[in-house]
Design an enzyme around this catalytic site. Structure first.
Site, PDB file in Angstrom:
ATOM      1  N   LEU A  38      51.235  41.660  25.071  1.00 15.82           N
ATOM      2  CA  LEU A  38      50.300  42.557  25.749  1.00 15.82           C
ATOM      3  C   LEU A  38      48.932  41.899  25.949  1.00 15.82           C
ATOM      4  O   LEU A  38      48.580  40.954  25.230  1.00 15.82           O
ATOM      5  CB  LEU A  38      50.103  43.827  24.904  1.00 15.82           C
ATOM      6  N   SER A  39      48.165  42.450  26.867  1.00 14.18           N
ATOM      7  CA  SER A  39      46.772  42.028  27.030  1.00 14.18           C
ATOM      8  C   SER A  39      46.059  42.281  25.696  1.00 14.18           C
ATOM      9  O   SER A  39      46.223  43.338  25.084  1.00 14.18           O
ATOM     10  CB  SER A  39      46.128  42.851  28.148  1.00 14.18           C
ATOM     11  N   GLY A  40      45.328  41.292  25.222  1.00 20.30           N
ATOM     12  CA  GLY A  40      44.580  41.446  23.977  1.00 20.30           C
ATOM     13  C   GLY A  40      45.376  41.119  22.727  1.00 20.30           C
ATOM     14  O   GLY A  40      44.867  41.227  21.607  1.00 20.30           O
ATOM     15  N   SER A  41      46.637  40.693  22.890  1.00 24.63           N
ATOM     16  CA  SER A  41      47.462  40.410  21.705  1.00 24.63           C
ATOM     17  C   SER A  41      47.101  39.068  21.067  1.00 24.63           C
ATOM     18  O   SER A  41      47.492  38.804  19.924  1.00 24.63           O
ATOM     19  CB  SER A  41      48.957  40.445  22.061  1.00 24.63           C
ATOM     20  N   ASP A  67      45.253  34.221  33.219  1.00 25.31           N
ATOM     21  CA  ASP A  67      43.946  34.578  33.772  1.00 25.31           C
ATOM     22  C   ASP A  67      43.362  33.427  34.602  1.00 25.31           C
ATOM     23  O   ASP A  67      42.861  33.633  35.713  1.00 25.31           O
ATOM     24  CB  ASP A  67      42.963  34.855  32.612  1.00 25.31           C
ATOM     25  N   ARG A  84      53.850  39.968  40.184  1.00 29.09           N
ATOM     26  CA  ARG A  84      53.956  39.434  38.811  1.00 29.09           C
ATOM     27  C   ARG A  84      55.149  38.485  38.751  1.00 29.09           C
ATOM     28  O   ARG A  84      55.083  37.432  38.114  1.00 29.09           O
ATOM     29  CB  ARG A  84      54.131  40.565  37.807  1.00 29.09           C
ATOM     30  N   SER A 111      53.480  38.141  31.234  1.00 29.74           N
ATOM     31  CA  SER A 111      54.891  38.012  31.659  1.00 29.74           C
ATOM     32  C   SER A 111      55.716  39.183  31.109  1.00 29.74           C
ATOM     33  O   SER A 111      56.584  38.987  30.246  1.00 29.74           O
ATOM     34  CB  SER A 111      55.486  36.666  31.230  1.00 29.74           C
TER      35      SER A 111
HETATM   36  N1  LIG Z   1      47.079  45.752  35.882  1.00 27.94           N
HETATM   37  C1  LIG Z   1      46.936  44.783  34.974  1.00 27.94           C
HETATM   38  N2  LIG Z   1      47.882  44.594  34.021  1.00 27.94           N
HETATM   39  C2  LIG Z   1      47.746  43.608  33.121  1.00 27.94           C
HETATM   40  N3  LIG Z   1      46.691  42.729  33.092  1.00 27.94           N
HETATM   41  C3  LIG Z   1      45.733  42.873  34.032  1.00 27.94           C
HETATM   42  C4  LIG Z   1      45.810  43.910  35.001  1.00 27.94           C
HETATM   43  N4  LIG Z   1      44.713  43.807  35.793  1.00 27.94           N
HETATM   44  C5  LIG Z   1      43.982  42.771  35.345  1.00 27.94           C
HETATM   45  N5  LIG Z   1      44.590  42.194  34.289  1.00 27.94           N
HETATM   46  C6  LIG Z   1      44.080  40.975  33.622  1.00 27.94           C
HETATM   47  O1  LIG Z   1      44.941  39.929  34.052  1.00 27.94           O
HETATM   48  C7  LIG Z   1      45.443  39.186  32.954  1.00 27.94           C
HETATM   49  C8  LIG Z   1      46.962  39.043  33.016  1.00 27.94           C
HETATM   50  O2  LIG Z   1      47.351  38.098  33.945  1.00 27.94           O
HETATM   51  P1  LIG Z   1      48.809  37.494  33.862  1.00 27.94           P
HETATM   52  O3  LIG Z   1      48.930  36.546  35.000  1.00 27.94           O
HETATM   53  O4  LIG Z   1      49.046  36.959  32.501  1.00 27.94           O
HETATM   54  O5  LIG Z   1      49.732  38.784  34.096  1.00 27.94           O
HETATM   55  S1  LIG Z   1      51.277  38.856  34.457  1.00 27.94           S
HETATM   56  O6  LIG Z   1      51.978  37.892  33.588  1.00 27.94           O
HETATM   57  O7  LIG Z   1      51.458  38.542  35.870  1.00 27.94           O
HETATM   58  O8  LIG Z   1      51.687  40.240  34.173  1.00 27.94           O
HETATM   59  C9  LIG Z   1      45.129  39.975  31.706  1.00 27.94           C
HETATM   60  O9  LIG Z   1      44.667  38.983  30.803  1.00 27.94           O
HETATM   61  P2  LIG Z   1      44.963  39.006  29.234  1.00 27.94           P
HETATM   62  O10 LIG Z   1      44.124  40.137  28.710  1.00 27.94           O
HETATM   63  O11 LIG Z   1      44.467  37.665  28.790  1.00 27.94           O
HETATM   64  O12 LIG Z   1      46.427  39.191  28.998  1.00 27.94           O
HETATM   65  C10 LIG Z   1      44.075  40.994  32.114  1.00 27.94           C
HETATM   66  O13 LIG Z   1      42.808  40.541  31.711  1.00 27.94           O
HETATM   67  N1  LIG Z   2      44.862  36.244  15.288  1.00 28.02           N
HETATM   68  C1  LIG Z   2      43.785  36.945  15.605  1.00 28.02           C
HETATM   69  N2  LIG Z   2      43.075  37.606  14.667  1.00 28.02           N
HETATM   70  C2  LIG Z   2      42.001  38.325  15.012  1.00 28.02           C
HETATM   71  N3  LIG Z   2      41.516  38.457  16.272  1.00 28.02           N
HETATM   72  C3  LIG Z   2      42.173  37.814  17.237  1.00 28.02           C
HETATM   73  C4  LIG Z   2      43.338  37.035  16.962  1.00 28.02           C
HETATM   74  N4  LIG Z   2      43.800  36.535  18.115  1.00 28.02           N
HETATM   75  C5  LIG Z   2      42.955  36.987  19.062  1.00 28.02           C
HETATM   76  N5  LIG Z   2      41.976  37.735  18.548  1.00 28.02           N
HETATM   77  C6  LIG Z   2      40.899  38.398  19.301  1.00 28.02           C
HETATM   78  O1  LIG Z   2      41.530  39.371  20.130  1.00 28.02           O
HETATM   79  C7  LIG Z   2      40.960  39.374  21.421  1.00 28.02           C
HETATM   80  C8  LIG Z   2      42.034  39.099  22.466  1.00 28.02           C
HETATM   81  O2  LIG Z   2      42.518  37.782  22.304  1.00 28.02           O
HETATM   82  P1  LIG Z   2      43.033  36.935  23.553  1.00 28.02           P
HETATM   83  O3  LIG Z   2      43.472  35.619  23.026  1.00 28.02           O
HETATM   84  O4  LIG Z   2      42.012  36.936  24.648  1.00 28.02           O
HETATM   85  O5  LIG Z   2      44.279  37.814  23.971  1.00 28.02           O
HETATM   86  P2  LIG Z   2      45.162  37.772  25.310  1.00 28.02           P
HETATM   87  O6  LIG Z   2      45.058  36.384  25.870  1.00 28.02           O
HETATM   88  O7  LIG Z   2      46.549  38.094  24.838  1.00 28.02           O
HETATM   89  O8  LIG Z   2      44.597  38.823  26.189  1.00 28.02           O
HETATM   90  C9  LIG Z   2      39.843  38.328  21.401  1.00 28.02           C
HETATM   91  O9  LIG Z   2      38.616  38.990  21.164  1.00 28.02           O
HETATM   92  C10 LIG Z   2      40.218  37.426  20.256  1.00 28.02           C
HETATM   93  O10 LIG Z   2      39.085  36.845  19.657  1.00 28.02           O
END
Ligand SMILES: Nc1ncnc2c1ncn2[C@@H]1O[C@H](COP(=O)(O)OS(=O)(=O)O)[C@@H](OP(=O)(O)O)[C@H]1O
Ligand SMILES: Nc1ncnc2c1ncn2[C@@H]1O[C@H](COP(=O)(O)OP(=O)(O)O)[C@@H](O)[C@H]1O
Length: 207
Positions: A38-41, A67, A84, A111
């Protein structure tokens, strides 16, 4: 002569220097470490931590981050399902080229759809596609919300956001799962170590 997609009358051209020659030069095996979640994982965090660890141990890596790629190669794509899928297809093909170059390619993209990830796996024979699932609950990812996107998705300002109103399909038989332990997420260094051990144990850190 063969026809591939929309290209007609094309022939594969072989080069005398191949993947094994490049791997010998580098002392490693080219592969794709595909980080999904997930986003933020923590995908980008793990990608960077792993790249750093490998780099300072003398291995050549390259990070393909979802990104970042959407700033260039994939700037024409949205977040609807077909886009996607095309995003993942292109990154899979690019990752395959990096692996063929002998590089440890680290791809970090949400993905979300199993079919798209499996299509990338099919591009890379000999177990060279290593799927890493960061299995973090939505609640934790949403609480992190470093870009404020979950907040926008919850208030309907972003439509089709993964985990909110667009699905995430977890891997079924991936190579590595990163999980919470005792209610804590492993540190970036610990996540990287888990992947490093896999690479070492499976012979990727030697030619
Ligand atoms: N609708 C929606 N859903 C999910 N994510 C969104 C969306 N809009 C913008 N974003 C931002 O785009 C980043 C994800 O891009 P990806 O190329 O990894 O997405 S995907 O694999 O095509 O689903 C994702 O980055 P991460 O937070 O690093 O995962 C988000 O910041
Ligand atoms: N293992 C971890 N422990 C604590 N915080 C984390 C960890 N991994 C990522 N973070 C924090 O979580 C947030 C999202 O991380 P990020 O790598 O940008 O996630 P993604 O790429 O999946 O969106 C950032 O603020 C990052 O500093």
């Amino acid at each position: 002569m063969s026809n591939i997609g929309k290209s007609t009358n094309i022939l594969w051209h072989n080069c005398p220097i191949g993947q094994s020659d490049r791997q010998k030069l580098l002392g490693q095996k080219g592969c794709v470490v595909w980080i999904t979640g997930l986003s933020g994982s923590g995908k980008s965090t793990l990608a960077c931590a792993l790249s750093r660890e490998l780099h300072y141990s003398g291995y050549l890596t390259y990070v393909l981050d979802g990104d970042n790629l959407r700033h260039g190669l994939n700037r024409d794509l949205s977040f609807k399902a077909e886009d996607r899928a095309e995003n993942i297809r292109r990154v899979g093909e690019v990752a395959k080229l990096f692996a063929d170059a002998g590089i440890i390619c680290i791809a970090s993209l949400i993905s979300p759809y199993r079919r798209d990830r499996d299509a990338c796996r099919a591009l890379l024979p000999d177990s060279k596609f290593i799927e890493v699932f960061i299995d973090l609950p939505l609640k934790i990812c949403e609480a992190r919300d470093p870009k404020g996107l979950y907040k926008l998705a919850r208030t309907g300002k972003i439509k089709g956001f993964t985990g909110i109103d667009d699905p995430y399909e977890p891997p079924v038989n991936g190579e590595i799962v990163i999980k919470m332990k005792d209610g804590e997420c492993p540190s970036p260094k610990a996540m990287a170590k888990q992947v490093l051990c896999y690479l070492e144990e499976n012979g990727f850190l030697q030619a």
